[in-house]
Motif scaffolding. Structure first.
Motif, PDB file in Angstrom:
ATOM      1  N   GLY A   1       0.814  -1.220   0.000  1.00 53.62           N
ATOM      2  CA  GLY A   1       0.000   0.000   0.000  1.00 53.62           C
ATOM      3  C   GLY A   1       0.843   1.263   0.000  1.00 53.62           C
ATOM      4  O   GLY A   1       0.304   2.365  -0.047  1.00 53.62           O
ATOM      5  N   TRP A   2       2.164   1.133   0.107  1.00 50.09           N
ATOM      6  CA  TRP A   2       3.023   2.316   0.029  1.00 50.09           C
ATOM      7  C   TRP A   2       3.291   2.617  -1.450  1.00 50.09           C
ATOM      8  O   TRP A   2       3.171   1.750  -2.314  1.00 50.09           O
ATOM      9  CB  TRP A   2       4.353   2.076   0.759  1.00 50.09           C
ATOM     10  N   GLY A   3       3.701   3.852  -1.742  1.00 54.99           N
ATOM     11  CA  GLY A   3       3.859   4.301  -3.131  1.00 54.99           C
ATOM     12  C   GLY A   3       5.087   3.736  -3.829  1.00 54.99           C
ATOM     13  O   GLY A   3       5.927   3.066  -3.214  1.00 54.99           O
ATOM     14  N   ASP A   4       5.200   4.036  -5.120  1.00 56.55           N
ATOM     15  CA  ASP A   4       6.261   3.465  -5.961  1.00 56.55           C
ATOM     16  C   ASP A   4       7.664   3.873  -5.521  1.00 56.55           C
ATOM     17  O   ASP A   4       8.607   3.096  -5.620  1.00 56.55           O
ATOM     18  CB  ASP A   4       6.072   3.927  -7.417  1.00 56.55           C
ATOM     19  N   ASP A   5       7.794   5.123  -5.072  1.00 53.89           N
ATOM     20  CA  ASP A   5       9.142   5.592  -4.746  1.00 53.89           C
ATOM     21  C   ASP A   5       9.734   4.769  -3.593  1.00 53.89           C
ATOM     22  O   ASP A   5      10.890   4.354  -3.636  1.00 53.89           O
ATOM     23  CB  ASP A   5       9.088   7.083  -4.375  1.00 53.89           C
ATOM     24  N   VAL A   6       8.894   4.532  -2.578  1.00 57.62           N
ATOM     25  CA  VAL A   6       9.347   3.719  -1.441  1.00 57.62           C
ATOM     26  C   VAL A   6       9.623   2.291  -1.906  1.00 57.62           C
ATOM     27  O   VAL A   6      10.626   1.680  -1.519  1.00 57.62           O
ATOM     28  CB  VAL A   6       8.306   3.754  -0.298  1.00 57.62           C
ATOM     29  N   GLN A   7       8.769   1.770  -2.786  1.00 61.44           N
ATOM     30  CA  GLN A   7       8.997   0.398  -3.275  1.00 61.44           C
ATOM     31  C   GLN A   7      10.338   0.318  -4.015  1.00 61.44           C
ATOM     32  O   GLN A   7      11.081  -0.652  -3.869  1.00 61.44           O
ATOM     33  CB  GLN A   7       7.859  -0.056  -4.211  1.00 61.44           C
ATOM     34  N   ASN A   8      10.663   1.368  -4.789  1.00 66.58           N
ATOM     35  CA  ASN A   8      11.956   1.378  -5.494  1.00 66.58           C
ATOM     36  C   ASN A   8      13.118   1.403  -4.506  1.00 66.58           C
ATOM     37  O   ASN A   8      14.139   0.759  -4.698  1.00 66.58           O
ATOM     38  CB  ASN A   8      12.060   2.608  -6.411  1.00 66.58           C
ATOM     39  N   MET A   9      12.934   2.190  -3.459  1.00 66.52           N
ATOM     40  CA  MET A   9      13.986   2.288  -2.442  1.00 66.52           C
ATOM     41  C   MET A   9      14.191   0.926  -1.773  1.00 66.52           C
ATOM     42  O   MET A   9      15.318   0.432  -1.656  1.00 66.52           O
ATOM     43  CB  MET A   9      13.580   3.332  -1.408  1.00 66.52           C
ATOM     44  N   LEU A  10      13.079   0.310  -1.365  1.00 66.08           N
ATOM     45  CA  LEU A  10      13.183  -0.997  -0.704  1.00 66.08           C
ATOM     46  C   LEU A  10      13.771  -2.036  -1.663  1.00 66.08           C
ATOM     47  O   LEU A  10      14.534  -2.916  -1.261  1.00 66.08           O
ATOM     48  CB  LEU A  10      11.810  -1.461  -0.209  1.00 66.08           C
ATOM     49  N   GLY A  11      13.433  -1.889  -2.943  1.00 59.31           N
ATOM     50  CA  GLY A  11      13.911  -2.835  -3.957  1.00 59.31           C
ATOM     51  C   GLY A  11      15.422  -2.806  -4.121  1.00 59.31           C
ATOM     52  O   GLY A  11      16.019  -3.746  -4.649  1.00 59.31           O
ATOM     53  N   SER A  12      16.061  -1.731  -3.650  1.00 58.24           N
ATOM     54  CA  SER A  12      17.520  -1.650  -3.784  1.00 58.24           C
ATOM     55  C   SER A  12      18.222  -2.371  -2.635  1.00 58.24           C
ATOM     56  O   SER A  12      19.438  -2.533  -2.645  1.00 58.24           O
ATOM     57  CB  SER A  12      17.957  -0.184  -3.808  1.00 58.24           C
ATOM     58  N   MET A  13      17.463  -2.800  -1.610  1.00 58.49           N
ATOM     59  CA  MET A  13      18.112  -3.390  -0.427  1.00 58.49           C
ATOM     60  C   MET A  13      18.598  -4.814  -0.718  1.00 58.49           C
ATOM     61  O   MET A  13      19.691  -5.192  -0.338  1.00 58.49           O
ATOM     62  CB  MET A  13      17.154  -3.379   0.770  1.00 58.49           C
ATOM     63  N   GLY A  14      17.765  -5.605  -1.377  1.00 58.73           N
ATOM     64  CA  GLY A  14      18.081  -6.952  -1.840  1.00 58.73           C
ATOM     65  C   GLY A  14      19.144  -7.701  -1.069  1.00 58.73           C
ATOM     66  O   GLY A  14      19.026  -7.941   0.136  1.00 58.73           O
ATOM     67  N   ASP A  15      20.197  -8.055  -1.792  1.00 59.54           N
ATOM     68  CA  ASP A  15      21.247  -8.932  -1.257  1.00 59.54           C
ATOM     69  C   ASP A  15      21.964  -8.368  -0.037  1.00 59.54           C
ATOM     70  O   ASP A  15      22.648  -9.079   0.674  1.00 59.54           O
ATOM     71  CB  ASP A  15      22.327  -9.154  -2.330  1.00 59.54           C
ATOM     72  N   TYR A  16      21.845  -7.061   0.144  1.00 58.37           N
ATOM     73  CA  TYR A  16      22.619  -6.435   1.222  1.00 58.37           C
ATOM     74  C   TYR A  16      21.915  -6.528   2.577  1.00 58.37           C
ATOM     75  O   TYR A  16      22.405  -6.036   3.570  1.00 58.37           O
ATOM     76  CB  TYR A  16      22.820  -4.941   0.926  1.00 58.37           C
ATOM     77  N   THR A  17      20.708  -7.109   2.603  1.00 62.01           N
ATOM     78  CA  THR A  17      19.839  -6.904   3.766  1.00 62.01           C
ATOM     79  C   THR A  17      19.955  -7.980   4.842  1.00 62.01           C
ATOM     80  O   THR A  17      20.074  -9.164   4.547  1.00 62.01           O
ATOM     81  CB  THR A  17      18.364  -6.861   3.298  1.00 62.01           C
TER      82      THR A  17
END
Ligand SMILES: Cc1cc2nc3c(=O)[nH]c(=O)nc-3n(C[C@H](O)[C@H](O)[C@H](O)COP(=O)(O)OP(=O)(O)OC[C@H]3O[C@@H](n4cnc5c(N)ncnc54)[C@H](O)[C@@H]3O)c2cc1C
Length: 465
Positions: free
Chosen positions: A309-325
């Protein structure tokens, strides 16, 4: 049953001999203390670390302006700045709201976070690495996990027992062994400290399990944590201003914190998932979760599930965390301790006041502990006879402030979880106004005041002539 196989250090106290100080734990606080004490030459300091070497996570840490002042007064700031290639600067925390629509993260407001001389947002590893060369290698003992501390009343010796069967006899034991501190559990055992007859060869530990630590609590929050290159966020098309210290609130109870580190080339990101439905307020403690509290096999789906339910910008930010998380179940001490010292045992850092990270203040409070403790131990008027009274004064001066910061940090996390895009007008502004005052009380603080207060108390009591 464990048999002590060797006495790591011997030598009974002789009049005028230096205090034997055992620092248990070589994390950021223990190592800072070790460096300052070893430099002074006033005490005989030895450090015992359970790991095979000094080490920290790859994550970032913000050292608040109160701690920057303390590092400066301890003579360590230049070294940290040179090593991390950063200088302190004052910063603000900016707040933004995700309205759950496409690209709709809107800035709200900002509040001053640090005060002159400013804070340092740096890599934990670089901070630790700046200290390691300053601590004499011969004073560091690795793979030494403290199991218990016992007391010999006849000569007032405190014996630190290790899991490998060895032990060390000290005049003062400093627990810098973090949130799951063994030294704290020893301190809070009911009744008298167990007594050791020195020279006796058989020993069996009496400490209960971690579950029996009545102060350790699960906070109700799990975080997803990663350090991500700024370049990657740009490539992902993230539009938020991630070069600021930023808290993004949004639908539901979760939020995201991000801060630039390494001169803005990397972004330290923390996505919070809160469940306060059965969680902890003082008096309603939530027991610790089974250990370990961290996981590394995190899928992007797991993170985005918490931010539906959060917007695209936050989803893009979270999408960059991937392998580093990595994921962390946040724990804290709740209720806060009612003492940081008992006899000649004393606690610093997370062992004394582990808190949630909402104020970025845990290390800062630990460094304030280190400053006062070092000042008192280096004072030539501190000796074998008055050491336990001096430690009581350390507790008296440090505990009210550090426990207050712990409590404020808990409250801050709970408020973040309550405020969202549908909050009544004015609620957010009121919250931020309150934060400005709290940050200022934490950050605009000169630890020299603590040293003055402690010295005055000791002089009044006639402990310091
Ligand atoms: C997600 C997150 C973000 C944070 N961000 C910030 C921030 O930005 N700013 C800030 O000020 N604080 C922050 N904190 C808090 C900060 O990380 C801690 O306050 C700090 O690391 C505590 O340092 P310490 O030396 O007391 O303990 P630790 O770093 O935990 O060190 C304890 C050491 O003791 C050793 N040890 C443990 N048990 C034993 C034993 N039995 N015998 C011997 N050795 C032992 C361990 O191996 C370790 O080396 C954050 C915390 C979290 C969880």
């Amino acid at each position: 049953m464990i048999r002590p196989t060797s006495r790591m250090h011997s030598g009974a106290e002789t009049p005028g001999s230096r205090l034997r100080v055992a620092v248990v734990g070589g994390g950021l606080c223990g190592l800072t203390l070790g460096v300052v004490l070893s430099r002074s030459g006033q005490v005989d300091v030895q450090m015992f670390e359970s790991a095979a070497r000094f080490g920290e996570l790859g994550a970032g840490v913000t050292i608040g302006s109160n701690a920057v002042v303390a590092l400066q007064r301890l003579g360590l700031l230049d070294n940290v700045c040179t090593h991390t290639r950063q200088k302190p600067h004052t910063s603000k925390i900016s707040y933004a709201m995700d309205h759950g629509e496409k690209d709709s993260v809107t800035p709200i407001s900002s509040v001053p976070y640090s005060h002159p001389p400013g804070d340092l947002s740096i890599s934990r590893t670089a901070f630790l690495d700046s200290l390691v060369p300053l601590f004499p290698h011969r004073l560091a003992h690795f793979k030494k996990r403290c199991l218990d501390v016992t007391h010999s009343p006849s000569d007032n010796v405190y014996r630190v027992h290790f899991t490998d069967g060895t032990f060390y006899d000290a005049d003062l034991v400093i627990g810098a062994d973090g949130i799951r501190s063994t030294v704290r559990r020893v301190m809070f055992q009911p009744g008298e400290l167990r007594q050791t007859e020195l020279g006796k060869t058989e020993y069996s530990p009496s400490l209960g399990s971690l579950d029996e630590d009545k102060h350790l609590s699960f906070s109700g929050s799990t975080i997803y944590r990663a350090v991500v290159p700024s370049l990657l966020l740009r490539r992902k098309g993230v539009k938020m201003d991630f070069q600021k210290m930023l808290i993004t609130l949004g639908p539901g109870s979760n939020h995201i914190f991000s801060v630039p580190i390494c001169n803005g080339t990397m972004i330290n990101m923390v996505a919070y998932s809160h469940d306060f439905s059965q969680s902890t307020t003082s008096g309603h403690r939530r027991p610790p979760l089974p250990y370990p509290w961290t996981r590394r096999d995190i899928s992007l789906d797991e993170i985005s599930d918490h931010f539906q339910g959060w917007g695209d910008d936050v989803q893009n930010m979270l999408g960059s965390m991937g392998d580093y998380t990595s994921a962390w179940d946040l724990h804290l001490l709740d209720p806060g301790l009612d003492t940081y010292s008992r006899g000649n045992i004393v606690l610093v850092g997370d062992a004394a006041h582990a808190m949630t990270p909402h104020m970025g203040a845990g290390v800062g409070q630990g460094i304030e502990d280190v400053f006062l403790l070092a000042r008192l131990l280096i004072d030539p008027r501190t000796n074998h006879k008055n050491i336990s009274t001096v430690m009581q004064v350390y507790d008296q001066v440090r505990r009210p402030r550090a426990n207050w910061v712990l409590e404020q940090s808990t409250q801050m996390g709970r408020l973040y979880a309550c405020v969202g895009p549908d909050s009544p007008p004015g609620e957010l502004e009121a919250m931020l106004k309150g934060y400005e005052e709290i940050f200022s009380r934490v950050q605009e603080y000169d630890v020299e005041k603590d040293a003055e207060a402690a010295t005055m108390l000791l002089e009044r009591q006639g402990v310091y002539a």
